[in-house]
Design an enzyme around this catalytic site. Sequence first.
Site, PDB file in Angstrom:
ATOM      1  CB  CYS A  76      -0.869   0.046   1.244  1.00 60.35           C
ATOM      2  SG  CYS A  76      -1.879  -1.402   1.445  1.00 60.35           S
ATOM      3  NE  ARG A  86       4.685   1.858  -1.033  1.00 60.97           N
ATOM      4  CZ  ARG A  86       5.548   1.794  -0.036  1.00 60.97           C
ATOM      5  NH1 ARG A  86       6.743   2.319  -0.190  1.00 60.97           N
ATOM      6  NH2 ARG A  86       5.259   1.218   1.103  1.00 60.97           N
ATOM      7  CD1 TRP A  93      -0.023  -5.531  -3.717  1.00 57.33           C
ATOM      8  CD2 TRP A  93       0.038  -6.537  -1.722  1.00 57.33           C
ATOM      9  NE1 TRP A  93       0.541  -6.766  -3.885  1.00 57.33           N
ATOM     10  CE2 TRP A  93       0.593  -7.401  -2.681  1.00 57.33           C
ATOM     11  CE3 TRP A  93      -0.021  -6.964  -0.400  1.00 57.33           C
ATOM     12  CZ2 TRP A  93       1.072  -8.655  -2.360  1.00 57.33           C
ATOM     13  CZ3 TRP A  93       0.463  -8.216  -0.071  1.00 57.33           C
ATOM     14  CH2 TRP A  93       1.005  -9.057  -1.046  1.00 57.33           C
ATOM     15  CG  ASN A 133       1.698   0.326   4.106  1.00 51.61           C
ATOM     16  OD1 ASN A 133       1.508  -0.880   4.043  1.00 51.61           O
ATOM     17  ND2 ASN A 133       2.858   0.891   3.804  1.00 51.61           N
ATOM     18  N   GLY A 134      -0.354  -1.685   6.122  1.00 48.32           N
ATOM     19  CA  GLY A 134       0.057  -2.603   7.183  1.00 48.32           C
ATOM     20  C   GLY A 134      -1.080  -3.524   7.571  1.00 48.32           C
ATOM     21  CD  GLU A 181      18.074 -11.604  -8.940  1.00 46.54           C
ATOM     22  OE1 GLU A 181      17.578 -12.268  -8.018  1.00 46.54           O
ATOM     23  OE2 GLU A 181      17.625 -10.502  -9.294  1.00 46.54           O
ATOM     24  CE  LYS A 231      14.625  -9.520 -11.075  1.00 47.55           C
ATOM     25  NZ  LYS A 231      15.332  -9.468  -9.856  1.00 47.55           N
ATOM     26  CD  GLU A 277      11.054 -10.697  -9.228  1.00 50.47           C
ATOM     27  OE1 GLU A 277      10.891 -10.289  -8.083  1.00 50.47           O
ATOM     28  OE2 GLU A 277      12.051 -10.386  -9.919  1.00 50.47           O
ATOM     29  CG  HIS A 315      21.374 -35.767  -8.347  1.00 49.19           C
ATOM     30  ND1 HIS A 315      21.649 -37.085  -8.115  1.00 49.19           N
ATOM     31  CD2 HIS A 315      22.572 -35.136  -8.402  1.00 49.19           C
ATOM     32  CE1 HIS A 315      22.971 -37.245  -8.021  1.00 49.19           C
ATOM     33  NE2 HIS A 315      23.548 -36.066  -8.202  1.00 49.19           N
ATOM     34  CE  LYS A 346      12.041  -1.772  -5.898  1.00 48.57           C
ATOM     35  NZ  LYS A 346      12.855  -2.725  -6.674  1.00 48.57           N
TER      36      LYS A 346
HETATM   37  C1  G6P Z   1      10.074  -7.882  -2.865  1.00 48.21           C
HETATM   38  C2  G6P Z   1      10.610  -7.240  -4.129  1.00 48.21           C
HETATM   39  C3  G6P Z   1      11.949  -7.875  -4.497  1.00 48.21           C
HETATM   40  C4  G6P Z   1      12.920  -7.767  -3.333  1.00 48.21           C
HETATM   41  C5  G6P Z   1      12.335  -8.345  -2.040  1.00 48.21           C
HETATM   42  C6  G6P Z   1      13.188  -7.997  -0.836  1.00 48.21           C
HETATM   43  O1  G6P Z   1       9.758  -9.211  -3.102  1.00 48.21           O
HETATM   44  O2  G6P Z   1       9.689  -7.406  -5.183  1.00 48.21           O
HETATM   45  O3  G6P Z   1      12.497  -7.218  -5.626  1.00 48.21           O
HETATM   46  O4  G6P Z   1      14.102  -8.446  -3.649  1.00 48.21           O
HETATM   47  O5  G6P Z   1      11.031  -7.797  -1.802  1.00 48.21           O
HETATM   48  O6  G6P Z   1      13.154  -6.611  -0.660  1.00 48.21           O
HETATM   49  P1  G6P Z   1      14.287  -5.750   0.030  1.00 48.21           P
HETATM   50  O7  G6P Z   1      13.784  -4.340  -0.062  1.00 48.21           O
HETATM   51  O8  G6P Z   1      14.355  -6.229   1.462  1.00 48.21           O
HETATM   52  O9  G6P Z   1      15.552  -5.980  -0.695  1.00 48.21           O
END
Ligand code: G6P
Length: 609
Positions: free
Chosen positions: A2, A27, A75, A100-101, A482, A486, A489, A505, A604
């Site tokens: 949020c 966000r 959110w 938010n929260g 990673e 990506k 995501e 395996h 985010k």
């Molecule tokens: C969310 C974001 C990711 C990020 C993760 C950890 O899932 O979408 O991109 O890596 O949070 O966030 P931070 O701010 O702790 O690196």
Amino acid sequence: MCGIVAALAARNVQGILLEGLKRLEYRGYDSAGMAVLDAGGHLHRQRALGKVAALEEKLERAPLNGRIGIAHTRWATHGKPSEANAHPHLAAGRLAIVHNGIIENFEPLKRELEVEGVMFESETDTEVVAHLVARAFERRHDLLAAVQQTLARIDGAYALAVMHADAPREIVGARKGSPLVVGVGIDEHFLASDPLALLQVTDRFVYLREGDVVRLSDGGGIEVFDAEQRPVTRPLQVFEHGDGAASRGDYRHFMLKEIHEQPAVIAATLEGRLSGSHVLESSFGVDAGALFADVRQIHIVACGTSYHAGMVARYWLEKLAGIPTQVEVASEYRYRDVVVPQDTLFVTLSQSGETADTLAALRYAATLGYLGSLAICNVPGSSLTRESDLSLMTQAGPEIGVASTKAFTTQLVSLLLLTLALRRERGDAREAALVQALRGLPAVLERALEMDSPIAELSEAFAEKHHALFLGRGTQFPIALEGALKLKEISYIHAEAYPAGELKHGPLALVDADMPVVAVAPNDELLEKLKSNLQEVRARGGELFVFADEGVALAATDNLRVLHVPRVDECLAPIVYTVPLQLLSYHVAVLKGTDVDQPRNLAKSVTVE
Ligand code: G6P
């Protein structure tokens, strides 16, 4: 997650709030809304399911007009995404709140209010807070006191902003567990979840601390109170990245802009932290030298992409510094009985510094007898940096794309600085060679970015696929993880990563012509072993895409494509190899037409558990 924007100004605030919401879109959210108090003392609200653009359309048809207002992107946590659940929530048509929260004890509080005859219009936990504040306000007609009284009754995490038609020149904000900043203007003040939301109106901010409550008022300005309700002064900080940070410039997406910023932000992350041929340990704080001398073990805790950076660092810390290192995701760490060997340093990695699980892990770690804590973080003044003994700021600047790119590579650079600062053999030839290689890294990354066109072409082989496999060994295994993260995501293609040695395996059973296999294969000591793994894939008809050093002898064939990556010291290779994998997922997502910067269901900054 949020996003909150609030404004108390000498002009109509609709435009300021709407622009703020647009800047918070990154966000992650599913609905948006705004409430404004008009000159006649009436509250008006507009809400819309979906994008801020849908709210904007409604506002074009029925504009809101007033000098005080609050707005929100939601959110969903409690209750499905819907207009009825979107914020602001009202109580008795006189009070409006955005939040938010998560309010953990909202159910008993809601039952109590229902017994007293309160009718709820939404499924949210937030509406409970709206009614509690409204009831407290009825008794004393003091909005600040009403919010403080209510906060004493609620458990959980929140950032919130409240206004009341009977306190028409005031907004009260509060934060505990979720971020909230005060934007300081000239005769006008603002609140937001993130400074980026307000850069169109100010570059001066007061970062609220855990438990703070703030009252913005006409003439009175900004009053901050701590968790014990004592008036406190929080420092005014100037946002240094400029408003350009919040715009895409000539790039089609923030993600592409941020991928291309990597050479510059890595140079910024190195600036002032290298001297001659060694790393300045004082970059980690004035007390870092004494603390580092005692470190015998390291525990690294993080989430998402930041966790992958920690996994790379483990290889470096054990190989270069000989320090036993464990890496764990924060959501697991925080709920298990952790055994802490003597003289262990606790390290958190986070772009935002507000990730709920990482913060909770830090607070748990503070009870376990660690030697000290270090946060490697991208947001100055964030909760994580404030609550850690030492911190090192990555200089990535604001990262808007939900999929993390430049934050990751600047974390890797910071972790390599940490590794060098922790070595016992300080000032030796290996440190000098790595410092020199680090200085040359931005130029190498510029060359890696030149792979953009061949990778855009390659991405066509992925756009119609449903699955992909990524393979790597050593430090490149976390880079494969990673790369797969990506791709899933932002393109929604199911992607998995394996250490190449684990192929037979299990995952080899999945390999056929429909499963593209990506291998990251620099010319390091594990290359020969990786080559045998690649043969295993080829023998099963799998289509292979190999990212390899310029000098590696791998001949392309029908089902084997080789893409050459600029060569660097093997320790830096994971940083360089990250770039083509970022570009690959970006181009696949563009071909698929997904929402690259705001992928579905993701946020985010994950400020709830
Ligand atoms: C969310 C974001 C990711 C990020 C993760 C950890 O899932 O979408 O991109 O890596 O949070 O966030 P931070 O701010 O702790 O690196």
